[in-house]
Design a protein around this motif. Structure first.
Motif, PDB file in Angstrom:
ATOM      1  N   THR A  32       0.854  -1.186   0.000  1.00 37.03           N
ATOM      2  CA  THR A  32       0.000   0.000   0.000  1.00 37.03           C
ATOM      3  C   THR A  32       0.895   1.244   0.000  1.00 37.03           C
ATOM      4  O   THR A  32       2.078   1.180   0.352  1.00 37.03           O
ATOM      5  N   ILE A  33       0.311   2.374  -0.396  1.00 32.97           N
ATOM      6  CA  ILE A  33       1.050   3.643  -0.433  1.00 32.97           C
ATOM      7  C   ILE A  33       0.251   4.718   0.271  1.00 32.97           C
ATOM      8  O   ILE A  33      -0.962   4.843   0.062  1.00 32.97           O
ATOM      9  N   THR A  34       0.928   5.509   1.092  1.00 27.86           N
ATOM     10  CA  THR A  34       0.371   6.763   1.587  1.00 27.86           C
ATOM     11  C   THR A  34       1.179   7.877   0.942  1.00 27.86           C
ATOM     12  O   THR A  34       2.411   7.913   1.051  1.00 27.86           O
ATOM     13  N   TYR A  35       0.482   8.759   0.253  1.00 24.19           N
ATOM     14  CA  TYR A  35       1.125   9.878  -0.434  1.00 24.19           C
ATOM     15  C   TYR A  35       1.210  11.069   0.509  1.00 24.19           C
ATOM     16  O   TYR A  35       0.228  11.412   1.177  1.00 24.19           O
ATOM     17  N   LYS A  36       2.385  11.710   0.536  1.00 24.61           N
ATOM     18  CA  LYS A  36       2.614  12.797   1.477  1.00 24.61           C
ATOM     19  C   LYS A  36       3.210  14.021   0.769  1.00 24.61           C
ATOM     20  O   LYS A  36       4.430  14.214   0.743  1.00 24.61           O
ATOM     21  N   PRO A  37       2.347  14.841   0.160  1.00 24.20           N
ATOM     22  CA  PRO A  37       2.853  16.054  -0.483  1.00 24.20           C
ATOM     23  C   PRO A  37       3.413  17.023   0.552  1.00 24.20           C
ATOM     24  O   PRO A  37       2.888  17.142   1.660  1.00 24.20           O
ATOM     25  N   LEU A  38       4.508  17.693   0.168  1.00 21.62           N
ATOM     26  CA  LEU A  38       5.143  18.625   1.101  1.00 21.62           C
ATOM     27  C   LEU A  38       5.748  19.811   0.358  1.00 21.62           C
ATOM     28  O   LEU A  38       5.837  19.816  -0.875  1.00 21.62           O
ATOM     29  N   ASP A  39       6.156  20.794   1.129  1.00 21.07           N
ATOM     30  CA  ASP A  39       6.793  22.004   0.599  1.00 21.07           C
ATOM     31  C   ASP A  39       8.284  21.721   0.414  1.00 21.07           C
ATOM     32  O   ASP A  39       9.048  21.699   1.380  1.00 21.07           O
ATOM     33  N   ILE A  40       8.683  21.481  -0.826  1.00 20.49           N
ATOM     34  CA  ILE A  40      10.055  21.058  -1.095  1.00 20.49           C
ATOM     35  C   ILE A  40      11.074  22.151  -0.780  1.00 20.49           C
ATOM     36  O   ILE A  40      12.179  21.861  -0.309  1.00 20.49           O
ATOM     37  N   MET A  41      10.733  23.415  -1.013  1.00 16.32           N
ATOM     38  CA  MET A  41      11.684  24.494  -0.725  1.00 16.32           C
ATOM     39  C   MET A  41      11.948  24.592   0.778  1.00 16.32           C
ATOM     40  O   MET A  41      13.090  24.805   1.204  1.00 16.32           O
ATOM     41  N   SER A  42      10.905  24.423   1.579  1.00 18.84           N
ATOM     42  CA  SER A  42      11.089  24.425   3.036  1.00 18.84           C
ATOM     43  C   SER A  42      11.878  23.198   3.477  1.00 18.84           C
ATOM     44  O   SER A  42      12.689  23.276   4.411  1.00 18.84           O
ATOM     45  N   LEU A  43      11.651  22.065   2.804  1.00 20.03           N
ATOM     46  CA  LEU A  43      12.408  20.855   3.137  1.00 20.03           C
ATOM     47  C   LEU A  43      13.894  21.075   2.881  1.00 20.03           C
ATOM     48  O   LEU A  43      14.729  20.695   3.704  1.00 20.03           O
ATOM     49  N   PHE A  44      14.239  21.679   1.746  1.00 21.68           N
ATOM     50  CA  PHE A  44      15.649  21.982   1.470  1.00 21.68           C
ATOM     51  C   PHE A  44      16.242  22.813   2.603  1.00 21.68           C
ATOM     52  O   PHE A  44      17.336  22.528   3.093  1.00 21.68           O
ATOM     53  N   ALA A  45      15.519  23.856   3.006  1.00 21.69           N
ATOM     54  CA  ALA A  45      16.025  24.753   4.043  1.00 21.69           C
ATOM     55  C   ALA A  45      16.227  24.035   5.371  1.00 21.69           C
ATOM     56  O   ALA A  45      17.149  24.353   6.120  1.00 21.69           O
ATOM     57  N   ARG A  46      15.387  23.043   5.641  1.00 22.20           N
ATOM     58  CA  ARG A  46      15.443  22.341   6.917  1.00 22.20           C
ATOM     59  C   ARG A  46      16.476  21.217   6.944  1.00 22.20           C
ATOM     60  O   ARG A  46      16.843  20.744   8.016  1.00 22.20           O
ATOM     61  N   THR A  47      16.917  20.755   5.761  1.00 18.57           N
ATOM     62  CA  THR A  47      17.753  19.556   5.725  1.00 18.57           C
ATOM     63  C   THR A  47      19.087  19.774   5.013  1.00 18.57           C
ATOM     64  O   THR A  47      19.717  18.818   4.547  1.00 18.57           O
ATOM     65  N   GLY A  48      19.518  21.022   4.934  1.00 17.37           N
ATOM     66  CA  GLY A  48      20.845  21.290   4.370  1.00 17.37           C
ATOM     67  C   GLY A  48      20.891  21.404   2.869  1.00 17.37           C
ATOM     68  O   GLY A  48      21.979  21.475   2.280  1.00 17.37           O
TER      69      GLY A  48
END
Length: 199
Positions: A32-48
């Motif tokens: 099964t799959i759970t899809y999790k859309p997110l803010d990629i620009m904020s993810l970049f900022a948070r993870t280096g």
């Protein structure tokens, strides 16, 4: 039953190139799959990470070459400089979350439709009419674009926090229920091999 959490961005070119191959893998492997859309620009900022516009020219040039190569390899149309990128990914993500909650359509097809709109069709997925058309194409009620906005916003923010906590740093990013992590559209074969017990 095996499970995949699929973290993605509706404005990510590599999510576009991934198409619905993860959905096909899940079907073959009984997952099964759970899809999790997110803010990629904020993810970049948070993870280096660094947003594309701020990257060193060597990285910008390599990304451009790689996108073209992968699109050709997959036989997919791609505009390297789409008219509406980057755009606000929140409206399309909220609609996707509403569709996942409502059911009745094909989420993999919806992810494809939204990302294709950006990277191959010169459409702005921040516009309601574009999002409605994508929902309809994937078998969902187009009015979902106008519903569940508060829940959508809360889930969208929660997906980002979960992604940071679980080691996600790009998109698409796949995590199995055994915490095996795969980053990128070029790792889907490895994802399948893992689910099949071959890796």
């Amino acid at each position: 039953m095996a499970h995949i959490d699929l973290f993605f961005s509706t404005i990510s070119p590599f999510t576009y190139l991934a198409g619905n191959r993860a959905g096909e893998v899940a079907a073959r492997q009984g997952a099964t799959i759970t899809y999790k859309p997110l803010d990629i620009m904020s993810l970049f900022a948070r993870t280096g990470g660094t947003p594309p516009k701020d990257r060193h020219i060597s990285r910008v040039e390599y990304r451009a070459q790689e996108l073209v190569r992968q699109a050709k390899k997959l036989g997919m149309p791609l505009n390297l400089k789409p008219a509406h990128w980057p755009t606000n990914s929140a409206p399309s993500s909220y609609a996707f979350i509403a569709a996942q909650n409502a059911g009745g359509g094909d989420l993999g097809k919806l992810m494809v439709a939204l990302t294709r709109a950006v990277w191959a069709e010169e459409k702005d997925i921040a516009e309601d009419e574009v999002v409605r058309a994508c929902l309809a194409e994937a078998g969902f009620d187009p009015s979902l674009a106008d519903s569940g906005l508060l829940e959508g916003a809360e889930t969208y923010a929660a997906n980002l926090e979960e992604a940071v906590e679980r080691g996600v740093f790009g998109a698409p990013f796949y995590i199995t229920d055994q915490d095996q992590r795969f980053w990128g559209q070029d790792r889907i074969d490895d994802l399948e091999a893992t689910l099949a017990g071959k890796m």
